[in-house]
Design a protein around this motif. Structure first.
Motif, PDB file in Angstrom:
ATOM      1  N   GLY A   1      39.228  73.248  91.177  1.00  0.00           N
ATOM      2  CA  GLY A   1      40.052  72.240  91.808  1.00  0.00           C
ATOM      3  C   GLY A   1      39.542  70.829  91.526  1.00  0.00           C
ATOM      4  N   LYS A   2      38.211  70.663  91.580  1.00  0.00           N
ATOM      5  CA  LYS A   2      37.631  69.355  91.288  1.00  0.00           C
ATOM      6  C   LYS A   2      37.896  68.958  89.837  1.00  0.00           C
TER       7      LYS A   2
ATOM      8  N   GLU B   1      32.437  63.152  98.319  1.00  0.00           N
ATOM      9  CA  GLU B   1      32.347  62.725  96.918  1.00  0.00           C
ATOM     10  C   GLU B   1      31.935  61.260  96.823  1.00  0.00           C
TER      11      GLU B   1
ATOM     12  N   ASN C   1      45.200  74.747 100.437  1.00  0.00           N
ATOM     13  CA  ASN C   1      43.997  73.955 100.211  1.00  0.00           C
ATOM     14  C   ASN C   1      44.065  73.203  98.880  1.00  0.00           C
ATOM     15  N   TYR C   2      44.615  73.878  97.865  1.00  0.00           N
ATOM     16  CA  TYR C   2      44.716  73.246  96.550  1.00  0.00           C
ATOM     17  C   TYR C   2      45.643  72.034  96.611  1.00  0.00           C
TER      18      TYR C   2
ATOM     19  N   SER D   1      37.087  62.400  98.089  1.00  0.00           N
ATOM     20  CA  SER D   1      36.805  62.771  99.475  1.00  0.00           C
ATOM     21  C   SER D   1      35.603  61.974  99.980  1.00  0.00           C
TER      22      SER D   1
ATOM     23  N   HIS E   1      43.746  69.235  98.774  1.00  0.00           N
ATOM     24  CA  HIS E   1      42.526  68.623  98.240  1.00  0.00           C
ATOM     25  C   HIS E   1      42.646  68.174  96.781  1.00  0.00           C
TER      26      HIS E   1
ATOM     27  N   GLU F   1      34.268  81.641  95.479  1.00  0.00           N
ATOM     28  CA  GLU F   1      34.682  80.472  96.249  1.00  0.00           C
ATOM     29  C   GLU F   1      34.215  79.175  95.591  1.00  0.00           C
ATOM     30  N   LYS F   2      32.966  79.159  95.133  1.00  0.00           N
ATOM     31  CA  LYS F   2      32.444  77.984  94.445  1.00  0.00           C
ATOM     32  C   LYS F   2      33.189  77.754  93.136  1.00  0.00           C
TER      33      LYS F   2
ATOM     34  N   LYS G   1      36.506  76.176  93.845  1.00  0.00           N
ATOM     35  CA  LYS G   1      36.303  74.800  94.301  1.00  0.00           C
ATOM     36  C   LYS G   1      36.034  73.877  93.115  1.00  0.00           C
TER      37      LYS G   1
END
Length: 511
Positions: free
Chosen positions: A310-311, A495, A438-439, A492, A442, A303-304, A307
């Motif tokens: 994506g960032k 962030e 989600n992708y 976000s 975000h 999951e991390k 994430k």
């Protein structure tokens, strides 16, 4: 240093280096073009493109070595890291020897005056450039595992220092060429080779002093077939991906040469220089975040890992949009100013714009490429994502043979990049459990206000203002507006909060 803080420090180091190197690279290229002439610069770009096709094997090995070293750092097994580095070094020396033998053996085939469209009066000089470029490739191959070690260790600051020094050395070389009385094409190739040798020495000295995994016993148990097979298996499919990517540039460059000669290679080479300079911005994010993505997967935290992927896509695409969109809009005037209005080869603006648009598109899902490398499902990914890029060479050849324009070929270039970028999303959904909604929410959607702001502000400037050097105003206005949109819409709340807190802590000199 915490992982998030390390990412920020590394990104800032690379971003600072990127901005400085963009200026150094573009100014150096202008001086080199002035010193060499359009034809000689086209010859250098063409010969470099031939050797560069095999040079992408080096990048594949860097990615492979860094992937496994970062992965085992995440697991916490330093002995495995040392073994990966030792076996990677052995592979690199073997690959350098093999490629050197092959390229020197094929020298007569490439440099015979008929395979490549080079004027007979410059064929001897082109042969010298070929020999020197091959030696440059071998030096780059040997440097690769050392650079991979630094990336795996997340020491992006030192890499930034070396690459910034590289930029200044290239500027010094470009200035020196203006005062050189001999064959400037050969002198330029020799100078570029010496700069690469200095880079190699810098990496060897630092890695040998700083990192324990660079020291390993020279005994049979250090070099084992399981590690070599693991590295070569991963590198093999990564090489296919790298080779496919190079077909978009060097392969296409050779196709264009067959139809239009070395003048178009000068234009394509200049566009590659511009695009390569801007790509430094993306590299700043990739080098900072890729090791964390690999380590997260090594720790079993999928999951991390997703994430972070994506960032990476969002930050890389955002930085590219801020810098690239106003440059794309003002490209004709920028090229005219950069090359002093008298040495801009035909189609240079077209090539620059197409390459930069394609690269922005690629950044939208580039983090998913790193995620796929982390999970190690490389064969199917490479076949599905990169085969379309290979096809650009035969398709472009057919299009030009049928009388279609260069503009049509560059549209094909952009469309293929778009198709590959979109295809990464469903692939990672199947292989890694990516949540597509989600992708999109975000990563993709927050980038739309930024892209719209950058485009609108740039077009408003070119519509309202008409004076020399307007592009400075356009870029400044667009960057300010884009950064405002980036802060307001793209980042976000968490962030923004983290960045604000980090700045406050720095100002207070907190540890």
């Amino acid at each position: 240093m915490s992982p998030t803080k390390r990412i920020i420090v590394n990104t800032l180091a690379q971003y600072t280096r990127a901005i400085l190197n963009i200026g150094l690279s573009l100014y150096s290229t202008r001086l080199v073009l002035e010193a060499l002439s359009v034809d000689n610069y086209g010859i250098y770009s063409l010969v470099a493109s031939v050797v560069g096709i095999l040079g992408y094997l080096t990048n594949a090995l860097v990615v492979t070595t860094q992937r496994y070293m970062s992965f085992y750092h995440g697991v916490g097994k330093i002995d495995n890291v040392r073994k990966i580095f030792a076996n990677s070094l052995l592979i690199h020396f073997g690959v350098a020897l093999l490629i050197g033998i092959v390229l020197f053996a094929l020298r007569g085939l490439f440099m015979n005056g008929s395979t490549l469209n080079i004027d007979a009066s410059r064929l001897d000089a082109a042969k010298y450039v070929y020999d020197i470029t091959v030696l440059m490739l071998l030096v780059t191959i040997i440097t690769s595992p050392l650079k991979a070690m630094l990336i795996a260790r997340e020491n992006i600051v030192y890499i930034s220092i070396v690459e910034l020094a590289d930029g200044f050395l290239r500027l010094f070389l470009a200035i020196s060429l203006l005062f050189f009385a001999g064959d400037r094409l050969i002198a330029y190739a020799v100078g570029m080779g010496l700069i690469l040798a200095i880079n190699l020495i810098a990496y060897i000295a630092y890695a040998g002093i700083k990192y324990e995994e660079s020291h390993f016993p020279l005994r049979r148990s250090t070099f084992d077939m399981p590690s070599i097979k693991k590295l070569l298996g991963f590198a093999g499919w990564t090489t296919y991906g790298m080779f496919s990517t190079i077909c978009q540039t060097q392969g296409l460059s050779i196709v264009l040469n067959q139809f239009f000669g070395t003048i178009v290679n000068a234009a394509f080479g200049l566009a590659t220089q511009v695009n390569g300079a801007v790509r430094f911005v993306s590299t700043s994010v990739l080098n900072a975040m890729n090791p964390q993505i690999m380590k997260a997967e090594g720790n079993g935290d999928r999951e991390k890992m997703l994430k972070l992927a994506g960032k990476e896509s969002k930050f890389s695409a955002a930085l590219m949009m801020v810098l690239s969109i106003p440059i794309i809009v003002e490209m004709p005037d920028i090229l005219d100013f950069w090359l002093r209005g008298k040495n801009v080869p035909p189609n240079t603006c077209l090539f620059c714009r197409a390459m930069m648009i394609a690269f922005i598109i690629d950044q939208l899902t580039l983090g998913l490429h790193a995620a796929n490398q982390a999970i190690g499902i490389i064969r199917n990914y490479s076949l599905l994502m990169y085969t379309p890029k290979v096809l650009i060479v035969p398709i472009s050849w057919a299009m030009l043979a049928c009388g279609m324009s260069v503009r049509s070929v560059m549209w094909l270039f952009v469309v293929i990049e778009l198709a590959v970028a979109i295809a990464r999303i469903p692939f990672l959904k199947v292989t890694a459990g990516l949540r597509v909604r989600n992708y999109m929410k975000h990563v993709i959607l927050p980038l739309l206000p930024l892209a719209l702001t950058a485009c609108l502000s740039s077009f408003i400037c070119i519509t309202l203002f008409h004076f020399p050097l307007r592009f400075f105003v356009t870029i400044a206005v667009s960057v300010v507006c884009s950064l405002t949109a980036l802060w307001t819409f793209t980042l976000s709340h968490n962030e923004r909060l983290y960045i604000t807190q980090s700045i406050k802590n720095r100002l207070r000199h907190d540890p």
